[in-house]
Design a protein around this motif. Structure first.
Motif, PDB file in Angstrom:
ATOM      1  N   GLY A  65       0.850  -1.180   0.000  1.00 20.05           N
ATOM      2  CA  GLY A  65       0.000   0.000   0.000  1.00 20.05           C
ATOM      3  C   GLY A  65       0.887   1.232   0.000  1.00 20.05           C
ATOM      4  N   GLN A  66       0.759   2.074   1.002  1.00 23.70           N
ATOM      5  CA  GLN A  66       1.611   3.244   1.139  1.00 23.70           C
ATOM      6  C   GLN A  66       2.710   3.028   2.164  1.00 23.70           C
ATOM      7  OE1 GLN A  66      -0.980   6.551   2.024  1.00 23.70           O
ATOM      8  NE2 GLN A  66      -1.433   6.900  -0.131  1.00 23.70           N
ATOM      9  N   GLY A  67       2.800   1.815   2.731  1.00 23.90           N
ATOM     10  CA  GLY A  67       3.769   1.560   3.788  1.00 23.90           C
ATOM     11  C   GLY A  67       4.959   0.756   3.296  1.00 23.90           C
ATOM     12  N   GLN A  68       6.083   0.919   3.989  1.00 19.88           N
ATOM     13  CA  GLN A  68       7.312   0.203   3.674  1.00 19.88           C
ATOM     14  C   GLN A  68       7.398  -1.058   4.530  1.00 19.88           C
ATOM     15  OE1 GLN A  68      10.167   1.023   1.497  1.00 19.88           O
ATOM     16  NE2 GLN A  68      10.471  -1.128   2.017  1.00 19.88           N
ATOM     17  N   THR A  69       7.689  -2.190   3.904  1.00 25.50           N
ATOM     18  CA  THR A  69       7.896  -3.417   4.658  1.00 25.50           C
ATOM     19  C   THR A  69       9.391  -3.721   4.739  1.00 25.50           C
ATOM     20  OG1 THR A  69       7.716  -4.872   2.731  1.00 25.50           O
ATOM     21  CG2 THR A  69       5.684  -4.353   3.916  1.00 25.50           C
ATOM     22  N   PHE A  70       9.763  -4.543   5.717  1.00 25.65           N
ATOM     23  CA  PHE A  70      11.151  -4.978   5.832  1.00 25.65           C
ATOM     24  C   PHE A  70      11.182  -6.424   6.287  1.00 25.65           C
ATOM     25  CE2 PHE A  70      10.152  -3.582  10.119  1.00 25.65           C
ATOM     26  CZ  PHE A  70      10.784  -4.518  10.921  1.00 25.65           C
ATOM     27  N   GLY A  71      12.290  -7.086   5.984  1.00 28.82           N
ATOM     28  CA  GLY A  71      12.464  -8.465   6.383  1.00 28.82           C
ATOM     29  C   GLY A  71      13.610  -8.620   7.353  1.00 28.82           C
ATOM     30  N   LEU A  72      13.613  -9.728   8.101  1.00 32.65           N
ATOM     31  CA  LEU A  72      14.673 -10.037   9.052  1.00 32.65           C
ATOM     32  C   LEU A  72      15.347 -11.338   8.654  1.00 32.65           C
ATOM     33  CD1 LEU A  72      12.829  -9.269  12.413  1.00 32.65           C
ATOM     34  CD2 LEU A  72      14.533  -7.828  11.277  1.00 32.65           C
ATOM     35  N   TYR A  73      16.676 -11.371   8.806  1.00 32.50           N
ATOM     36  CA  TYR A  73      17.436 -12.596   8.588  1.00 32.50           C
ATOM     37  C   TYR A  73      18.470 -12.734   9.713  1.00 32.50           C
ATOM     38  CZ  TYR A  73      21.015 -15.783   7.016  1.00 32.50           C
ATOM     39  OH  TYR A  73      21.910 -16.813   6.968  1.00 32.50           O
ATOM     40  N   PRO A  74      18.514 -13.927  10.320  1.00 37.07           N
ATOM     41  CA  PRO A  74      17.586 -15.054  10.190  1.00 37.07           C
ATOM     42  C   PRO A  74      16.169 -14.683  10.656  1.00 37.07           C
ATOM     43  CG  PRO A  74      19.614 -15.728  11.276  1.00 37.07           C
ATOM     44  CD  PRO A  74      19.620 -14.234  11.249  1.00 37.07           C
ATOM     45  N   ILE A  75      15.219 -15.479  10.221  1.00 33.03           N
ATOM     46  CA  ILE A  75      13.832 -15.264  10.651  1.00 33.03           C
ATOM     47  C   ILE A  75      13.738 -15.566  12.148  1.00 33.03           C
ATOM     48  CG2 ILE A  75      11.447 -16.041  10.338  1.00 33.03           C
ATOM     49  CD1 ILE A  75      12.322 -16.956   7.511  1.00 33.03           C
TER      50      ILE A  75
END
Length: 273
Positions: free
Chosen positions: A123-133
């Motif tokens: 949408g209008q928001g920024q997502t981020f990921g983590l490693y390791p989960i």
């Protein structure tokens, strides 16, 4: 906001909003307020002058999370675990592309997060990921302070105007950390096993006549420069009004440049003896 509107009208050389409103009303500030709000957004984008923080609640085996709604850019990110020597571990900011090249199974490995990478816009928001989960849930953040309160909605006219922190609750409504006493800067303990970020944020929208913009006080005139430029730029290109719009555009850029240049000076502490 009342004072900003008045100064904008002076720059536009009008006494009312008849020429610069969708209804041609004498007190219809819709276009002026819109231009002032876009001006403060642009000032922050160019100067990065507003910083805030957020606590992001972690779920076990969940890879992707979202940034706060007002997120503009990341300053720093940490993983907090009380059993660690210093509590906080600085997360390495990277990209999904880099992890694709360096770690073949970064989308499935679990453990204690070491990397944070920006993912797609949702949408209008920024997502981020983590490693390791993350392999464990973070402790649900709770707010306990004699000087603050966590609420699920921020009114732009909140009583005590201090920095607004955010708790991103994965499974419930987000909470905003507000001071409940004049002159107090609120701090909050990060719950165990969660992410703490410092980030550059967009300002809150101006929509109340007694509201004060979050732009540093000595640069607030820049918003009126932007407003006058924006509204006059819609006039014919061969008109005096359009030429004045270019003048105000230059004045806005000068304010931005002055702020940026001032930030390059050594901190005051380096001059102390």
């Amino acid at each position: 906001l009342t004072q900003l509107r008045a100064l904008a009208l002076r720059m536009l050389r009008v006494t009312g909003t008849t020429r610069f409103s969708p209804t041609q009303g004498t007190a219809d500030y819709d276009w002026i307020d819109d231009a002032l709000n876009r001006g403060q957004d642009q000032f922050v984008r160019l100067t990065r002058c507003l910083k805030s923080y957020a606590i992001i609640e972690i779920n076990a085996n969940q890879r992707l999370y979202r940034m706060p709604d007002d997120y503009l850019d990341l300053a720093q990110a940490y993983f907090y675990k009380s059993t660690l020597t210093n509590g906080y571990t600085t997360l390495i900011a990277t990209s999904a592309e880099s992890l694709n090249e360096e770690v073949s199974n970064y989308r499935t490995d679990t453990g204690t997060p070491e990397y944070l990478y920006l993912d797609r816009n949702y949408g209008q928001g920024q997502t981020f990921g983590l490693y390791p989960i993350p392999d464990t849930d973070g402790t649900t953040p709770t707010f306990s302070s004699d000087y603050g309160v966590a609420v699920q909605w921020v009114c732009p006219l909140y009583t005590y105007s201090q920095d607004v922190g955010t708790i991103i609750n994965v499974d419930s409504a987000d909470e905003f950390i507000l001071p409940s006493q004049e002159g107090v800067v609120v701090d909050v303990q990060v719950a165990d096993g969660n992410i703490f970020i410092e980030y550059i944020r967009l300002p809150q929208e101006l929509n109340g006549t007694t509201q004060i913009t979050e732009i540093p006080r000595e640069y607030q005139k820049a918003l009126c420069y932007y407003c006058a430029h924006d509204l006059l730029s819609n006039e014919p290109e061969d008109s005096a009004e359009f030429k004045r719009s270019q003048y105000y555009d230059q004045k806005f850029k000068e304010e931005v440049a002055t702020y940026v240049q001032r930030q390059k000076r050594p901190p005051m502490a380096t001059h102390l003896r």
